[in-house]
Design an enzyme around this catalytic site. Structure first.
Site, PDB file in Angstrom:
ATOM      1  N   ARG A   1       0.873  -1.173   0.000  1.00 59.90           N
ATOM      2  CA  ARG A   1       0.000   0.000   0.000  1.00 59.90           C
ATOM      3  C   ARG A   1       0.908   1.221   0.000  1.00 59.90           C
ATOM      4  NH1 ARG A   1      -3.495  -2.741  -1.517  1.00 59.90           N
ATOM      5  NH2 ARG A   1      -5.554  -3.131  -0.600  1.00 59.90           N
TER       6      ARG A   1
ATOM      7  N   GLU B   1      -3.037   7.843  -3.883  1.00 59.23           N
ATOM      8  CA  GLU B   1      -3.507   7.478  -5.207  1.00 59.23           C
ATOM      9  C   GLU B   1      -4.964   7.907  -5.430  1.00 59.23           C
ATOM     10  OE1 GLU B   1      -2.167   3.192  -4.798  1.00 59.23           O
ATOM     11  OE2 GLU B   1      -4.173   2.875  -5.555  1.00 59.23           O
TER      12      GLU B   1
ATOM     13  N   HIS C   1      -1.542   0.419  -9.748  1.00 56.90           N
ATOM     14  CA  HIS C   1      -2.202  -0.506  -8.805  1.00 56.90           C
ATOM     15  C   HIS C   1      -2.854  -1.682  -9.547  1.00 56.90           C
ATOM     16  CE1 HIS C   1      -4.034  -0.657  -4.505  1.00 56.90           C
ATOM     17  NE2 HIS C   1      -3.804  -1.872  -4.976  1.00 56.90           N
TER      18      HIS C   1
HETATM   19  P1  NAD Z   1      -0.743 -11.262   4.765  1.00 59.71           P
HETATM   20  O1  NAD Z   1      -1.659 -10.818   5.864  1.00 59.71           O
HETATM   21  O2  NAD Z   1      -0.764 -12.686   4.344  1.00 59.71           O
HETATM   22  O3  NAD Z   1       0.787 -10.882   5.127  1.00 59.71           O
HETATM   23  C1  NAD Z   1       1.154  -9.663   5.679  1.00 59.71           C
HETATM   24  C2  NAD Z   1       2.329  -9.919   6.623  1.00 59.71           C
HETATM   25  O4  NAD Z   1       2.798  -8.669   7.122  1.00 59.71           O
HETATM   26  C3  NAD Z   1       1.932 -10.765   7.853  1.00 59.71           C
HETATM   27  O5  NAD Z   1       2.769 -11.902   7.924  1.00 59.71           O
HETATM   28  C4  NAD Z   1       2.119  -9.816   9.019  1.00 59.71           C
HETATM   29  O6  NAD Z   1       2.553 -10.460  10.204  1.00 59.71           O
HETATM   30  C5  NAD Z   1       3.179  -8.864   8.483  1.00 59.71           C
HETATM   31  N1  NAD Z   1       3.250  -7.586   9.184  1.00 59.71           N
HETATM   32  C6  NAD Z   1       2.247  -6.802   9.636  1.00 59.71           C
HETATM   33  N2  NAD Z   1       2.741  -5.701  10.233  1.00 59.71           N
HETATM   34  C7  NAD Z   1       4.093  -5.785  10.143  1.00 59.71           C
HETATM   35  C8  NAD Z   1       5.168  -4.957  10.574  1.00 59.71           C
HETATM   36  N3  NAD Z   1       4.955  -3.815  11.231  1.00 59.71           N
HETATM   37  N4  NAD Z   1       6.434  -5.370  10.314  1.00 59.71           N
HETATM   38  C9  NAD Z   1       6.673  -6.529   9.678  1.00 59.71           C
HETATM   39  N5  NAD Z   1       5.694  -7.363   9.248  1.00 59.71           N
HETATM   40  C10 NAD Z   1       4.429  -6.984   9.479  1.00 59.71           C
HETATM   41  O7  NAD Z   1      -1.066 -10.293   3.558  1.00 59.71           O
HETATM   42  P2  NAD Z   1      -0.729 -10.537   2.008  1.00 59.71           P
HETATM   43  O8  NAD Z   1      -1.848 -11.286   1.376  1.00 59.71           O
HETATM   44  O9  NAD Z   1       0.664 -11.036   1.883  1.00 59.71           O
HETATM   45  O10 NAD Z   1      -0.854  -9.040   1.461  1.00 59.71           O
HETATM   46  C11 NAD Z   1      -0.008  -8.010   1.962  1.00 59.71           C
HETATM   47  C12 NAD Z   1      -0.561  -6.666   1.524  1.00 59.71           C
HETATM   48  O11 NAD Z   1      -0.423  -6.537   0.112  1.00 59.71           O
HETATM   49  C13 NAD Z   1      -2.084  -6.509   1.731  1.00 59.71           C
HETATM   50  O12 NAD Z   1      -2.391  -6.093   3.056  1.00 59.71           O
HETATM   51  C14 NAD Z   1      -2.468  -5.469   0.714  1.00 59.71           C
HETATM   52  O13 NAD Z   1      -2.436  -4.183   1.285  1.00 59.71           O
HETATM   53  C15 NAD Z   1      -1.371  -5.596  -0.349  1.00 59.71           C
HETATM   54  N6  NAD Z   1      -1.917  -6.061  -1.625  1.00 59.71           N
HETATM   55  C16 NAD Z   1      -1.684  -5.282  -2.720  1.00 59.71           C
HETATM   56  C17 NAD Z   1      -2.202  -5.676  -3.958  1.00 59.71           C
HETATM   57  C18 NAD Z   1      -1.952  -4.852  -5.198  1.00 59.71           C
HETATM   58  O14 NAD Z   1      -2.725  -4.953  -6.151  1.00 59.71           O
HETATM   59  N7  NAD Z   1      -0.890  -4.072  -5.268  1.00 59.71           N
HETATM   60  C19 NAD Z   1      -2.961  -6.851  -4.062  1.00 59.71           C
HETATM   61  C20 NAD Z   1      -3.139  -7.634  -2.923  1.00 59.71           C
HETATM   62  C21 NAD Z   1      -2.627  -7.224  -1.701  1.00 59.71           C
END
Ligand code: NAD
Length: 324
Positions: free
Chosen positions: A242, A271, A289
């Site tokens: 994000r 954005e 995005h």
């Molecule tokens: P997920 O929940 O499986 O993994 C996120 C990880 O981040 C978790 O393991 C969590 O423990 C860790 N985390 C949280 N806070 C943290 C911190 N302060 N320091 C270190 N680690 C931390 O999520 P995911 O499915 O892997 O997705 C991650 C993010 O990607 C989503 O939350 C979303 O915002 C983004 N995303 C973007 C798109 C895009 O189109 N660009 C698409 C899907 C998801």
């Protein structure tokens, strides 16, 4: 009574069919434009809707909850749900669901790798050069890039997406480091990833840093001026998580001053607005995005979001409720 659903934009037919097969009435935003909150509320007040299928561009907070208190489910068509005030929803017994499709993690991971290779091989700059008619023949020192083999990848966040990025990066011959709030044994065992305790350690050692954390109060501006300065001058930063996880103005300055070599961004702090300076830099790749925009991911997201709505309207607890 027939149930009614409002959908805030176009989604793949597979999800619409699932809802129609249940006999639900479906209305949607007739234009493909992004809805302002005022317009969204206007649409939602047209009818007594039972559920809303919404997008990450829809700001769902107390203004929406106050305007249409009878709607008890918002099914977000995304993995992230930082567009929704989930705590306020919980107070009002409003359910929020997300759509964490496996194929979406896959698509984001593949997009991340595509960005990494494009940065390393300077694909976008070179493409621009050719299109501008500047290519006058082979020169030994044109667009010198860097290999990925043997380089160190630092993952910040090793959940679903981070893990898939590790899978591909291992195949490319990279060393993998990660930091997360929780240890991920699978990424260590299957991809040889090494756990480091802090973001700072990751930034100092890695050649490529890739961000995969959700946007939370604790991750806003996780990457900022003071820790960008720890990164190697030849390193790359990739953000497909994000926008606000990175302080965009600090990143712009770091790229302008070559504190780091280059960056690739699929997401932006404000954005669709983008810090104007970024548009003028050669050492940044920008995508709008679209990291999860594979047909496989979009279809699966539609199925998951539709199933969340069906389960809820049939009195079951949807699998992906995020504010239980
Ligand atoms: P997920 O929940 O499986 O993994 C996120 C990880 O981040 C978790 O393991 C969590 O423990 C860790 N985390 C949280 N806070 C943290 C911190 N302060 N320091 C270190 N680690 C931390 O999520 P995911 O499915 O892997 O997705 C991650 C993010 O990607 C989503 O939350 C979303 O915002 C983004 N995303 C973007 C798109 C895009 O189109 N660009 C698409 C899907 C998801």
């Amino acid at each position: 009574m027939t149930k009614s659903i409002f959908i805030t934009g176009k989604i793949p037919e597979i999800g619409i069919k699932m809802l129609k097969d249940k006999g639900y009435l479906i209305d949607s935003n007739p234009k493909e434009s992004i809805l302002t909150q005022r317009k969204l509320i206007k649409f939602l007040k047209n009818k007594d809707y039972d559920a809303v299928l919404c997008f990450l561009t829809d700001k769902i907070d107390r203004h929406v909850f106050d305007a249409v208190p009878s709607i008890k489910l918002y099914a977000n068509y995304a993995t992230g749900y930082d567009n929704i005030d989930v705590m306020e929803a919980k107070k009002r017994n409003i359910h929020i669901a997300n759509a964490p499709a496996d194929m979406s993690s896959e698509a984001v991971a593949e997009h991340t790798i595509a960005l990494m290779l494009a940065l390393a091989a300077r694909i976008v700059e070179a493409d621009e050069f050719v299109r501008q008619g500047k290519y006058k023949g082979w020169r030994a020192m044109n667009f010198i890039g860097t290999d990925i083999l043997g380089k160190t990848l630092g993952l910040i966040g090793a959940g679903r997406i981070g893990e898939r990025v590790a899978y591909y990066s291992k195949g490319l011959g990279m060393k993998i480091l990660y930091t997360d709030l929780v240890r991920n044994e699978r990424i260590e065992k299957e991809h040889g990833a090494v756990y480091l305790k802090s973001v700072e350690e990751i930034l100092k050692i890695s050649d490529v840093v890739s961000l995969h954390v959700p946007l939370l109060d604790s991750t806003k501006h996780l990457i900022n001026k003071s820790n960008l300065s720890l990164m190697k001058p030849a390193s790359f930063l990739i953000n497909t998580s994000r926008g606000a996880v990175v302080d965009e103005k600090d990143l712009l300055e770091a790229l302008q001053k070559k504190v780091i070599s280059a960056a690739a961004l699929d997401v932006f702090e404000f954005e669709p607005d983008i810090a104007p300076g970024l548009l003028r830099l050669d050492n940044v790749i920008l995508t709008p995005h679209i990291a999860s925009a594979s047909i496989e991911a979009r279809n699966q997201m539609a199925e998951i979001a539709a199933q969340n709505i069906i389960d809820f309207l049939e009195g079951k607890t949807p699998k992906n409720i995020v504010n239980k």
